[in-house]
Design an enzyme around this catalytic site. Structure first.
Site, PDB file in Angstrom:
ATOM      1  N   ARG A   1      43.977 103.094 125.704  1.00  0.00           N
ATOM      2  CA  ARG A   1      44.294 104.531 125.610  1.00  0.00           C
ATOM      3  C   ARG A   1      44.519 105.058 127.014  1.00  0.00           C
ATOM      4  O   ARG A   1      44.140 104.414 127.995  1.00  0.00           O
ATOM      5  CB  ARG A   1      43.153 105.300 124.942  1.00  0.00           C
TER       6      ARG A   1
ATOM      7  N   CYS B   1      49.583 140.749 141.711  1.00  0.00           N
ATOM      8  CA  CYS B   1      48.655 140.446 142.792  1.00  0.00           C
ATOM      9  C   CYS B   1      47.197 140.497 142.344  1.00  0.00           C
ATOM     10  O   CYS B   1      46.297 140.530 143.160  1.00  0.00           O
ATOM     11  CB  CYS B   1      48.891 141.361 143.985  1.00  0.00           C
TER      12      CYS B   1
ATOM     13  N   LYS C   1      43.417 105.685 118.499  1.00  0.00           N
ATOM     14  CA  LYS C   1      42.987 104.285 118.507  1.00  0.00           C
ATOM     15  C   LYS C   1      43.859 103.451 117.578  1.00  0.00           C
ATOM     16  O   LYS C   1      44.350 102.389 117.960  1.00  0.00           O
ATOM     17  CB  LYS C   1      41.513 104.216 118.070  1.00  0.00           C
TER      18      LYS C   1
ATOM     19  N   MET D   1      31.815 109.806 117.501  1.00  0.00           N
ATOM     20  CA  MET D   1      31.568 109.369 116.128  1.00  0.00           C
ATOM     21  C   MET D   1      31.251 107.883 116.190  1.00  0.00           C
ATOM     22  O   MET D   1      31.632 107.201 117.136  1.00  0.00           O
ATOM     23  CB  MET D   1      32.804 109.635 115.281  1.00  0.00           C
TER      24      MET D   1
ATOM     25  N   GLY E   1      48.942 145.171 139.625  1.00  0.00           N
ATOM     26  CA  GLY E   1      47.548 144.965 140.036  1.00  0.00           C
ATOM     27  C   GLY E   1      46.744 144.777 138.759  1.00  0.00           C
ATOM     28  O   GLY E   1      46.215 145.707 138.182  1.00  0.00           O
ATOM     29  N   THR E   2      46.704 143.525 138.297  1.00  0.00           N
ATOM     30  CA  THR E   2      46.173 143.298 136.942  1.00  0.00           C
ATOM     31  C   THR E   2      44.657 143.453 136.864  1.00  0.00           C
ATOM     32  O   THR E   2      44.127 143.543 135.767  1.00  0.00           O
ATOM     33  CB  THR E   2      46.598 141.920 136.420  1.00  0.00           C
ATOM     34  N   ASN E   3      43.963 143.468 138.007  1.00  0.00           N
ATOM     35  CA  ASN E   3      42.506 143.704 137.929  1.00  0.00           C
ATOM     36  C   ASN E   3      42.236 145.129 137.461  1.00  0.00           C
ATOM     37  O   ASN E   3      41.548 145.344 136.456  1.00  0.00           O
ATOM     38  CB  ASN E   3      41.838 143.496 139.294  1.00  0.00           C
ATOM     39  N   ASP E   4      42.793 146.098 138.205  1.00  0.00           N
ATOM     40  CA  ASP E   4      42.584 147.485 137.804  1.00  0.00           C
ATOM     41  C   ASP E   4      43.271 147.777 136.478  1.00  0.00           C
ATOM     42  O   ASP E   4      42.746 148.506 135.648  1.00  0.00           O
ATOM     43  CB  ASP E   4      43.110 148.440 138.883  1.00  0.00           C
TER      44      ASP E   4
ATOM     45  N   GLY F   1      32.709 108.089 121.983  1.00  0.00           N
ATOM     46  CA  GLY F   1      31.302 108.072 121.594  1.00  0.00           C
ATOM     47  C   GLY F   1      30.870 109.191 120.676  1.00  0.00           C
ATOM     48  O   GLY F   1      29.692 109.322 120.367  1.00  0.00           O
TER      49      GLY F   1
ATOM     50  N   ARG G   1      49.291 146.838 151.604  1.00  0.00           N
ATOM     51  CA  ARG G   1      48.906 147.961 150.757  1.00  0.00           C
ATOM     52  C   ARG G   1      48.232 149.033 151.606  1.00  0.00           C
ATOM     53  O   ARG G   1      47.299 148.739 152.358  1.00  0.00           O
ATOM     54  CB  ARG G   1      47.930 147.496 149.675  1.00  0.00           C
TER      55      ARG G   1
ATOM     56  N   ARG H   1      35.758 101.629 112.550  1.00  0.00           N
ATOM     57  CA  ARG H   1      35.809 102.437 113.769  1.00  0.00           C
ATOM     58  C   ARG H   1      36.552 103.733 113.512  1.00  0.00           C
ATOM     59  O   ARG H   1      37.629 103.739 112.932  1.00  0.00           O
ATOM     60  CB  ARG H   1      36.562 101.679 114.871  1.00  0.00           C
TER      61      ARG H   1
ATOM     62  N   TYR I   1      57.350 136.648 141.362  1.00  0.00           N
ATOM     63  CA  TYR I   1      56.331 135.822 142.017  1.00  0.00           C
ATOM     64  C   TYR I   1      54.938 136.195 141.531  1.00  0.00           C
ATOM     65  O   TYR I   1      54.738 137.264 140.943  1.00  0.00           O
ATOM     66  CB  TYR I   1      56.397 135.969 143.547  1.00  0.00           C
TER      67      TYR I   1
ATOM     68  N   SER J   1      54.377 145.648 142.048  1.00  0.00           N
ATOM     69  CA  SER J   1      53.428 144.533 142.021  1.00  0.00           C
ATOM     70  C   SER J   1      52.318 144.922 141.062  1.00  0.00           C
ATOM     71  O   SER J   1      51.632 145.932 141.265  1.00  0.00           O
ATOM     72  CB  SER J   1      52.867 144.269 143.419  1.00  0.00           C
TER      73      SER J   1
ATOM     74  N   HIS K   1      28.381 106.120 129.531  1.00  0.00           N
ATOM     75  CA  HIS K   1      28.667 107.392 128.880  1.00  0.00           C
ATOM     76  C   HIS K   1      28.668 108.544 129.887  1.00  0.00           C
ATOM     77  O   HIS K   1      29.593 109.342 129.950  1.00  0.00           O
ATOM     78  CB  HIS K   1      27.624 107.627 127.785  1.00  0.00           C
TER      79      HIS K   1
ATOM     80  N   ARG L   1      45.267 143.711 152.030  1.00  0.00           N
ATOM     81  CA  ARG L   1      44.485 144.951 151.917  1.00  0.00           C
ATOM     82  C   ARG L   1      44.140 145.432 153.318  1.00  0.00           C
ATOM     83  O   ARG L   1      43.822 144.627 154.180  1.00  0.00           O
ATOM     84  CB  ARG L   1      43.188 144.696 151.156  1.00  0.00           C
TER      85      ARG L   1
HETATM   86  P1  ADP Z   1      34.439 104.092 120.742  1.00  0.00           P
HETATM   87  O1  ADP Z   1      35.525 104.938 120.224  1.00  0.00           O
HETATM   88  O2  ADP Z   1      33.151 104.785 120.837  1.00  0.00           O
HETATM   89  O3  ADP Z   1      34.837 103.345 121.971  1.00  0.00           O
HETATM   90  P2  ADP Z   1      34.947 101.693 119.271  1.00  0.00           P
HETATM   91  O4  ADP Z   1      35.464 101.832 117.904  1.00  0.00           O
HETATM   92  O5  ADP Z   1      35.943 101.372 120.313  1.00  0.00           O
HETATM   93  O6  ADP Z   1      34.148 103.005 119.618  1.00  0.00           O
HETATM   94  O7  ADP Z   1      33.853 100.577 119.178  1.00  0.00           O
HETATM   95  C1  ADP Z   1      32.640 100.501 119.852  1.00  0.00           C
HETATM   96  C2  ADP Z   1      32.472  99.139 120.457  1.00  0.00           C
HETATM   97  O8  ADP Z   1      32.594  98.119 119.497  1.00  0.00           O
HETATM   98  C3  ADP Z   1      33.502  98.866 121.511  1.00  0.00           C
HETATM   99  O9  ADP Z   1      32.890  98.225 122.590  1.00  0.00           O
HETATM  100  C4  ADP Z   1      34.469  97.959 120.826  1.00  0.00           C
HETATM  101  O10 ADP Z   1      35.112  97.119 121.730  1.00  0.00           O
HETATM  102  C5  ADP Z   1      33.567  97.167 119.889  1.00  0.00           C
HETATM  103  N1  ADP Z   1      34.326  96.708 118.732  1.00  0.00           N
HETATM  104  C6  ADP Z   1      35.007  97.469 117.872  1.00  0.00           C
HETATM  105  N2  ADP Z   1      35.665  96.726 116.968  1.00  0.00           N
HETATM  106  C7  ADP Z   1      35.381  95.440 117.262  1.00  0.00           C
HETATM  107  C8  ADP Z   1      35.775  94.188 116.691  1.00  0.00           C
HETATM  108  N3  ADP Z   1      36.603  94.135 115.677  1.00  0.00           N
HETATM  109  N4  ADP Z   1      35.286  93.065 117.255  1.00  0.00           N
HETATM  110  C9  ADP Z   1      34.461  93.150 118.321  1.00  0.00           C
HETATM  111  N5  ADP Z   1      34.059  94.270 118.889  1.00  0.00           N
HETATM  112  C10 ADP Z   1      34.513  95.419 118.378  1.00  0.00           C
HETATM  113 MG    MG Z   2      36.205 102.141 122.207  1.00  0.00          MG
HETATM  114 MG    MG Z   3      43.595 148.539 142.501  1.00  0.00          MG
END
Ligand code: ADP
Ligand code: MG
Ligand code: MG
Length: 881
Positions: free
Chosen positions: A334, A833, A21, A101, A767-770, A99, A611, A90, A853, A765, A449, A555
């Site tokens: 991202r 195989c 980020k 952290m 025969g990695t199972n056996d 989501g 075989r 953030r 192969y 060849s 989510h 086979r």
């Molecule tokens: P996550 O990694 O879970 O997406 P974010 O750090 O992106 O968490 O933030 C969660 C929400 O808060 C996102 O919708 C983001 O756009 C919003 N947000 C984060 N920083 C700001 C900011 N400086 N102003 C307005 N909204 C923000």
């Molecule tokens: Mg985000």
């Molecule tokens: Mg065999």
């Protein structure tokens, strides 16, 4: 060492240091995009904090200095009573962990600054709403006050006011609510909500560092193979507000459709809303097209910026933006998570648009996701009525029993297919999502989510199926008068968004044009060959369609079953009479000749490794248990008829042939050497079918493979047998019969004596199972059911050795065998195989060892082609899944 970088001091490729980020915020800033100013505290600071259990020296001084610069750029003072600077705090690690952290918004509000914010924004309601959100988020994330305490207070207030939505609460209500929240905070946290913004900031930074080790982050890392020692960065950024009225809003989007991969921007937004509201799945957002109508200028700017971002980043982007009173701000970008289908489409399109090379495109697709594309889909003519409709959030079909909580999903998901059904999901549901076969939610949009996580995991999902009625905590749902209880079968189709009661018929997968293009590229880069394991002409044709360059294992045992064959097979096994045996073999010869003819024809021009008979002969006889019961019953009846007598004789023979451990008994080459007539019959069938096809102007390319060889002498004898028959058929005139003779290497001893064995072989060849069974001393069927799950959980084994080749043990034997055989016969051909031939990690190993192969089941041929090309290109990028 610098611990804090202002956004314009960082770089896009510093993801390890600044987190994904932070690095991308820096990159967007560098590109001149409207990013609210801010700074990033490095992952190194986080790691130092965890190592020393204390903030690294000098950190707070650097933060203070950068904060001063931030105040200057934003034109506001942190804690200033008239026009306060507010910031978001953030987290952001090297790999995105959506989501996992928490983010804290509106930091810097206090009893004093909230008044300043109200007058500066001219919106008192907004100011108090921002403040109560801060107390709530800060309470939850920093002070560990349970979220629901705040949520209940909010519900109580709405109830008292007689309103149903937050929007109907006025400034005074929210002011009162903030008071209530602060009381809850004081009671639960044991101290007052901090009235000093600097204290708030320190608490928030510490909480982000700590969140690196919270349960859901740890689970997410484990599921996605992200190392635990990367640490997270912290981004402190000036707030912008999407909740300042009807000319404000917030949204998320993708530069291309993350489901289909189509090159059409795709996104969702909410008017008058703050960040988290979109992803939380609480209000169902509107599609980006609406923004084009409501704020055409903003929409246009957004498209220009995101197109630029995609060009710079050279990949599909997933972005976040906020509009504050008509002004657009970019908050994040991202590489977007995408479905299996989209990952192929996007890679191919980007290469065709010349943003990346075909080689990069090949490396962008995780071979494991092809598996999903090549999985069955719903039969379009299944004719079952639709129970409910939602958004097609992650493609593919899944059938399973309905479960209504993540804990239940985790419990039942261990031994059966489950569909997780919930109103919506949050990061706490990660264990349930991981255990479910498919996900169905009643609320949320394409970027909720549940949708994002399901796509990342490659699981089918239908979200926002709003006709589903569920009560929290109740293990059932109702829809249109139909009730679905826990344990009832449900089918969801994440490609169409439809939900069905019960199980629905499916069809086998096919390769679409886009995948075909990508696979075509893999063939240009690939050094190693890919063949298929196929026993029937139909499998052979499918394998060819999937791009197999031959059959690595055909086979022959299944050819001995069937009503027209089994009686002759039994006669051949049981008879003491030479004429009878000859007659039976004659029948089988004819049947086998046509089997081989059909397969060689289907693979005309390509090698087919056949075989010779491998399993113990008693597999073709009735079982000891069944016969014993039948004879006992006849005796009890006093039955002395012909049939009863025959049964008795048969039982005696079966008893005589019974083996304590058939896997290690009379089978494979041992059988061929003790019952040479069978080998002769099979080789003659192959030779005659080949001769026939040669006469017809075809190009049959059989290879004869002797199974289970453990000593060089065994193979020398077997080879002489085979050559004698080939000579006989050749002597009849006309046919070339240029047929290589080789062996399966599947016994540890054969690996050790590979040099000597190679003298009698044209190819090996593995025969990695056996080989895996015999190297570990595990019987696969027993091991996989009984103790391997435990071994994996306890960390005794890292991977199931029957799925991914055990490089240290079995792999070492393979290496040894190759080295010894090469030293004797430099041009010997090597293949594999076993099941492992279709496992991407194992394919990489085989490539490294220099096998010619791999051969796997027809459906895994595309996976092997891709994995093999990536191994050749030599750079396997971290999967974008
Ligand atoms: P996550 O990694 O879970 O997406 P974010 O750090 O992106 O968490 O933030 C969660 C929400 O808060 C996102 O919708 C983001 O756009 C919003 N947000 C984060 N920083 C700001 C900011 N400086 N102003 C307005 N909204 C923000
Ligand atoms: Mg985000
Ligand atoms: Mg065999």
């Amino acid at each position: 060492m610098t611990l804090v970088y202002f956004f314009d001091e960082g770089r896009g490729d510093w993801k390890a240091l600044l987190g994904g980020k932070g690095a991308n915020l820096a990159e967007m800033t560098r590109l001149g995009l409207p990013v609210p100013p801010g700074f990033t505290i490095t992952t190194e600071a986080c790691n130092a904090y965890h190592a020393a259990r204390a903030m690294p020296a000098g950190l707070w001084d650097e933060v203070r200095a950068q904060l001063t610069r931030l105040e200057r750029e934003a034109g506001r003072g942190f804690g200033h009573p008239d026009d306060p600077l507010l910031v978001s705090v953030r987290s952001g690690a090297k790999f995105s962990m959506p989501g996992m952290m928490d983010t804290i918004l509106n930091l810097g509000l206090t009893d004093e600054t909230v008044i300043g914010l109200a007058s500066a924004s001219g919106d008192e309601r907004f100011a108090w709403d921002a403040y109560r959100r801060l107390v709530q988020m800060y309470g939850d994330v920093v002070a560990g006050v349970a979220k629901h305490e705040f949520e209940e207070a909010l519900e109580d207030l709405k109830h008292a006011r007689g309103v149903s939505s937050d929007a109907e609460l006025g400034a005074r209500d929210l002011m009162a609510l903030t008071g209530t929240f602060k009381n809850i905070y004081r009671e639960r946290a044991g101290h007052d909500f901090p009235q000093d913004p600097w204290t708030q900031l320190q608490g928030a930074v510490r909480a982000v560092f700590d969140s690196w080790n919270n349960r859901r982050a740890v689970t997410y890392r484990r599921l996605n193979g992200i190392p635990d020692d990367l640490g997270t960065a912290v981004n402190v950024q000036a707030m912008v507000f999407g909740n300042l009225g009807e000319d404000s809003g917030t949204g998320v989007g993708f530069t291309r459709d993350p489901n289909t991969g189509e090159p059409v921007p795709f996104g969702e937004f909410l008017m008058n809303a703050q960040g988290e509201d979109v992803v939380a799945g609480i209000r169902t957002p509107e599609p980006l097209d609406r923004l084009a109508r409501l704020m055409p200028d903003v929409h246009r700017q957004l498209l220009v910026m995101t197109t630029l971002l995609e060009k710079e980043m050279r990949d599909l982007q997933d972005f976040e933006f906020t509009v504050e009173r008509g002004r657009l701000f970019m908050l994040q970008t991202r590489a977007g998570k995408r479905s299996a289908r989209a990952s192929v489409r996007v890679a191919v399109d980007l290469a065709q648009e010349r943003l990346i090379t075909p080689g990069e495109a090949v490396c962008r697709v995780d071979p494991a996701v092809l598996d999903q594309l090549l999985h069955p889909r719903l039969d379009p003519d299944h004719g079952q009525p639709v129970l409910a409709r939602g958004l097609p959030a992650s493609p593919g079909a899944a059938t399973g029993v309905a479960v209504f909580s993540s804990d239940e999903a985790a419990r039942r998901g261990e031994h059966e297919a489950v569909i997780l059904v919930t109103p919506e999901t949050s990061p706490e549901d990660i264990h349930g999502l991981a255990a479910a076969r498919g996900i169905l939610t009643a609320r949320g949009g394409m970027t909720s989510h549940a949708a994002v996580v399901a796509r990342g995991m490659g699981k089918p999902a239908v979200v926002g199926a709003e006709s589903l009625r569920m009560e929290r905590g109740a293990a059932r749902l109702t829809v249109e008068g139909v009730e679905v209880r826990e344990g009832d079968l449900l089918t969801i189709d994440g490609t169409s968004g439809c939900v069905y009661a019960g199980a629905v018929r499916t069809l086998p997968a096919t390769v679409d044009a886009c995948l075909d293009e990508l696979l075509g590229w893999t063939d240009k880069f690939r050094r190693g060959g890919v063949r298929a394991n196929a026993d029937t002409p139909e499998d052979a044709r499918r394998a060819r369609e999937f791009g197999a360059q031959g059959i690595g294992l055909c086979r022959t045992e299944h050819m001995f079953f069937g009503e027209d064959r089994l009686p002759h097979v039994r006669t051949m096994i049981l008879t003491q009479d030479a004429d009878e045996e000859r007659g039976a073999l004659e029948h089988l010869l004819e049947a086998q000749r046509s089997d081989f003819r059909d397969i060689l024809l289907a693979m005309d021009g390509l090698p087919v490794t056949i075989r010779l008979l491998d399993p113990p002969l008693h597999e073709f006889l009735p079982s000891l248990e069944v016969l014993t019961a039948r004879v006992a019953a006849a005796e009890a009846r006093g039955d002395e008829g012909d049939e009863a007598q025959a049964d008795r004789a048969l039982l005696a023979r079966v008893k005589a042939m019974h083996e304590v451990n058939p896997m290690m008994g009379l089978r494979g080459i041992r059988l061929g050497l003790t019952r040479p007539a069978i080998t002769r019959m099979q080789v003659r069938a192959i030779a005659e079918a080949t001769a026939e096809l040669e006469r017809e102007g075809r190009t049959p390319r059989p290879e004869i493979m002797i199974p289970l060889v453990g000593t060089a002498t065994e193979l020398a004898l077997a080879r002489a047998q085979v050559e004698a028959v080939l000579d006989e058929v050749r002597a009849l005139g006309g046919a070339k019969l240029d047929i290589p003779i080789g062996t399966m290497i599947e016994v540890p001893r054969a690996c050790v004596e590979a040099g000597e064995i190679a003298r009698h072989a044209d190819f090996f060849s593995f025969g990695t199972n056996d080989l895996t069974q015999l190297t570990f001393g595990y019987s696969r069927d027993d091991a996989q059911g009984k103790f391997i799950p435990h071994y994996l959980q306890a960390g005794i084994l890292k991977d199931d050795p029957f799925a991914t080749l055990d490089v240290d043990g079995v792999g070492a034997l393979v290496r040894l065998a190759v080295a010894q055989a090469r030293s004797v016969k430099p041009d010997l051909k090597f293949g594999v195989c076993g099941e492992h031939g279709g496992d991407p990690r194992s394919v990489r190993f085989f490539h490294e060892v220099g096998l010619d192969y791999v051969s796997c089941s027809p459906f895994r041929v595309p996976v092997a082609r891709l994995a093999s090309a990536q191994a050749t290109i030599g750079e396997v990028t971290h999967s974008t899944k």
